[in-house]
Write a protein that holds these residues in place. Structure first.
Motif, PDB file in Angstrom:
ATOM      1  N   ILE A  38      27.406  68.238  15.786  1.00  0.00           N
ATOM      2  CA  ILE A  38      27.897  67.758  17.075  1.00  0.00           C
ATOM      3  C   ILE A  38      26.767  67.213  17.935  1.00  0.00           C
ATOM      4  N   SER A  39      27.163  66.505  18.983  1.00  0.00           N
ATOM      5  CA  SER A  39      26.231  66.122  20.039  1.00  0.00           C
ATOM      6  C   SER A  39      26.717  66.790  21.322  1.00  0.00           C
ATOM      7  N   VAL A  40      25.772  67.172  22.174  1.00  0.00           N
ATOM      8  CA  VAL A  40      26.112  67.871  23.409  1.00  0.00           C
ATOM      9  C   VAL A  40      25.493  67.168  24.604  1.00  0.00           C
ATOM     10  N   SER A  41      25.984  67.502  25.778  1.00  0.00           N
ATOM     11  CA  SER A  41      25.453  66.948  27.018  1.00  0.00           C
ATOM     12  C   SER A  41      24.091  67.550  27.317  1.00  0.00           C
ATOM     13  N   ASN A  70      29.311  77.362  11.162  1.00  0.00           N
ATOM     14  CA  ASN A  70      27.937  76.930  11.409  1.00  0.00           C
ATOM     15  C   ASN A  70      27.967  75.699  12.291  1.00  0.00           C
ATOM     16  N   VAL A  71      27.257  75.751  13.418  1.00  0.00           N
ATOM     17  CA  VAL A  71      27.226  74.632  14.354  1.00  0.00           C
ATOM     18  C   VAL A  71      25.804  74.069  14.380  1.00  0.00           C
ATOM     19  N   TYR A  72      25.688  72.783  14.125  1.00  0.00           N
ATOM     20  CA  TYR A  72      24.409  72.080  14.143  1.00  0.00           C
ATOM     21  C   TYR A  72      24.405  71.091  15.284  1.00  0.00           C
ATOM     22  N   ILE A  73      23.457  71.220  16.195  1.00  0.00           N
ATOM     23  CA  ILE A  73      23.312  70.275  17.306  1.00  0.00           C
ATOM     24  C   ILE A  73      22.400  69.154  16.822  1.00  0.00           C
ATOM     25  N   ASP A  74      22.957  67.966  16.622  1.00  0.00           N
ATOM     26  CA  ASP A  74      22.204  66.846  16.080  1.00  0.00           C
ATOM     27  C   ASP A  74      21.798  65.825  17.123  1.00  0.00           C
ATOM     28  N   ALA A  75      22.375  65.895  18.330  1.00  0.00           N
ATOM     29  CA  ALA A  75      22.024  64.904  19.355  1.00  0.00           C
ATOM     30  C   ALA A  75      22.301  65.470  20.748  1.00  0.00           C
ATOM     31  N   LEU A  76      21.527  64.961  21.709  1.00  0.00           N
ATOM     32  CA  LEU A  76      21.738  65.260  23.125  1.00  0.00           C
ATOM     33  C   LEU A  76      22.085  63.972  23.828  1.00  0.00           C
ATOM     34  N   ASN A  77      23.092  63.980  24.678  1.00  0.00           N
ATOM     35  CA  ASN A  77      23.483  62.801  25.427  1.00  0.00           C
ATOM     36  C   ASN A  77      23.395  63.088  26.911  1.00  0.00           C
TER      37      ASN A  77
END
Length: 119
Positions: free
Chosen positions: A77-80, A112-119
């Protein structure tokens, strides 16, 4: 494809259904800005994701595996920017586990949650 047996016979649930179910649940959580293609995604899916014009690729970045009736779910996912990542991840894990178990009566053993991007 996941195959379940009940007293009336067999039920088969496609991986596409699970991926859409999980993706919708994850994207409904606060702070999630979208799904990200996993680095291990096959070439065909990666090209489809790039060409697709709609922003609702719920199945993008979702991997579901069934081992002895227990599900293992991987999310990319990508998160703020500026949000509490541990709170977001905890929220996603709880929401995804609840949604899948309510919709399918299958046990989710791991998310399993992978943070792949920040927006």
């Amino acid at each position: 494809m996941i195959k379940l047996e009940n007293p009336n016979g067999y039920i088969e649930i496609t991986n596409n259904y699970f991926a859409n179910l999980v993706g919708r649940a994850a994207q409904s959580c606060f702070g999630v800005t979208g799904m990200v293609s996993s680095p291990y995604q096959n070439l065909k899916s990666a090209i489809k994701d790039k060409i697709s014009r709609d922003n609702e690729n719920y199945d993008q970045g979702v991997s579901v595996k069934s081992i002895n009736g227990n599900l293992t779910i991987d999310l990319h996912i990508s998160v703020s920017y500026g949000v509490n990542i541990s709170a977001i991840v905890e929220s996603i894990v709880n929401k995804v586990r609840y949604t899948v178990e309510e919709a399918t009566d299958l046990k989710v053993s791991k998310v399993n949650v992978y943070i792949d991007a920040l927006n």
